[in-house]
Design an enzyme around this catalytic site. Structure first.
Site, short mmCIF file in Angstrom:
data_model
loop_
_atom_site.label_atom_id
_atom_site.label_comp_id
_atom_site.label_asym_id
_atom_site.label_seq_id
_atom_site.Cartn_x
_atom_site.Cartn_y
_atom_site.Cartn_z
N LYS A 168 -0.21 5.08 4.60
CA LYS A 168 -0.11 3.91 3.74
C LYS A 168 0.69 4.19 2.47
O LYS A 168 0.97 5.34 2.11
CB LYS A 168 -1.50 3.37 3.40
CG LYS A 168 -2.15 2.66 4.58
CD LYS A 168 -3.45 1.97 4.20
CE LYS A 168 -3.98 1.14 5.37
NZ LYS A 168 -5.26 0.48 5.06
N ARG A 192 -9.62 5.85 10.57
CA ARG A 192 -8.73 4.98 11.36
C ARG A 192 -7.30 5.48 11.15
O ARG A 192 -6.79 5.44 10.03
CB ARG A 192 -8.88 3.53 10.92
CG ARG A 192 -8.05 2.54 11.73
CD ARG A 192 -8.29 1.11 11.24
NE ARG A 192 -7.50 0.14 12.01
CZ ARG A 192 -6.26 -0.23 11.70
NH1 ARG A 192 -5.66 0.31 10.64
NH2 ARG A 192 -5.61 -1.10 12.44
#
Length: 274
Positions: free
Chosen positions: A221, A255
């Site tokens: 991210k 995740r």
């Protein structure tokens, strides 16, 4: 820390890994990478072989300012992939990443075992009732607004305090609808600035106050690659660092896009714990 997935109890007191399988053309890292059934199956098989406990299927990109996807298009994408995985990997535990109740229901009927909702029921009033009726575990994430508006909604007085209040309200609503197995996701990158993301990670153990398992989704991210001045493609090392910190702070599920590296982090972390 036990969740019931299609009649099988999964113990989240030992860290688990959720592999990301996007069937979208515009996801921030792997959008359009798996364009056909063969590509999807190869990636799913690789993730399972590398140690994934869950496969999370996404058919609606939730990156900032993502293009809107119609209900019909999301249904078409998601159900076909869940059916494909169910046919080829019948023992795999599949999660459906959606904020739409009808997509969640169709995918559970197609074989999905978990519903993963970025909106915690706030973008579809029918979601909580649907999940409660389906009797599947529910991952609820913290987010403000929508993927199209969330970048402008980052004004908090005390972000962790406000997130805990948000989760307490959402958990109460879920319990009213008979949802037994709940996992919370702080929503790294969703309606949070880079410093806010790191503040939430630094204080992640405070979310244990809810008494529920925590999912951490930091994989590749912008909180990594913008800090380092690189790209999502170059953010694997940073991802592993943050995954390790998340584990130390109490995360129960990672995740990730890169299952092998996450599995290695979990193995080393568990050895360190012992």
């Amino acid at each position: 820390m036990l969740i019931n997935c299609r009649g099988t109890l999964t113990d989240l007191s030992s860290p688990k890994i959720m592999g990301i399988l996007n069937c979208t053309p515009d996801s921030f890292y792997d959008g359009g990478k798996y364009k056909d059934e063969a590509g999807l199956l190869r990636q799913a098989e690789k993730m399972l072989n590398d140690g994934a406990d869950f496969i999370d299927v996404g058919a609606y990109s939730s990156k900032p300012n993502a293009d809107h996807v119609t209900n019909e298009e999301e249904l078409k994408r998601a159900v076909s992939v869940v059916e494909l995985l169910q046919k080829n990997f019948p023992d795999a535990l599949v999660s459906i990443d959606t904020f739409r109740a009808d997509v969640a229901e169709a995918c559970v009927h197609a074989g999905a075992a978990i519903v993963n909702d970025i909106s915690a029921g706030r973008l579809d009033d029918a979601m909580m009732e649907t999940v409660g009726r389906l009797k599947v575990p529910y991952i609820m994430m913290h987010m403000r607004g929508t993927p199209q508006t969330m970048v402008k909604l980052t004004d908090y007085e005390d972000i962790v305090k406000e997130m805990l209040f948000y989760f307490s309200e959402r958990i109460e609503e879920a319990r009213k609808h008979g949802i037994n197995d709940i996992i919370i996701d702080p929503g790294f990158g969703f309606a949070k600035t880079l410093p806010q993301n790191y503040e939430v990670l630094q204080k992640l153990e405070l979310f244990k106050m809810t008494g529920l398992p925590i999912l951490a989704g930091v994989s590749r991210k912008s909180m990594i690659y913008k800090l380092l001045g690189t790209t999502p493609q170059e953010a694997l090392n940073g991802t592993t660092v943050l995954n390790t910190i998340a584990l130390a702070k109490g995360a129960n599920i990672l995740r990730v896009h890169d299952v092998k590296e996450a599995a290695e982090a979990v193995k080393i972390f568990k050895q360190f714990e012992n």
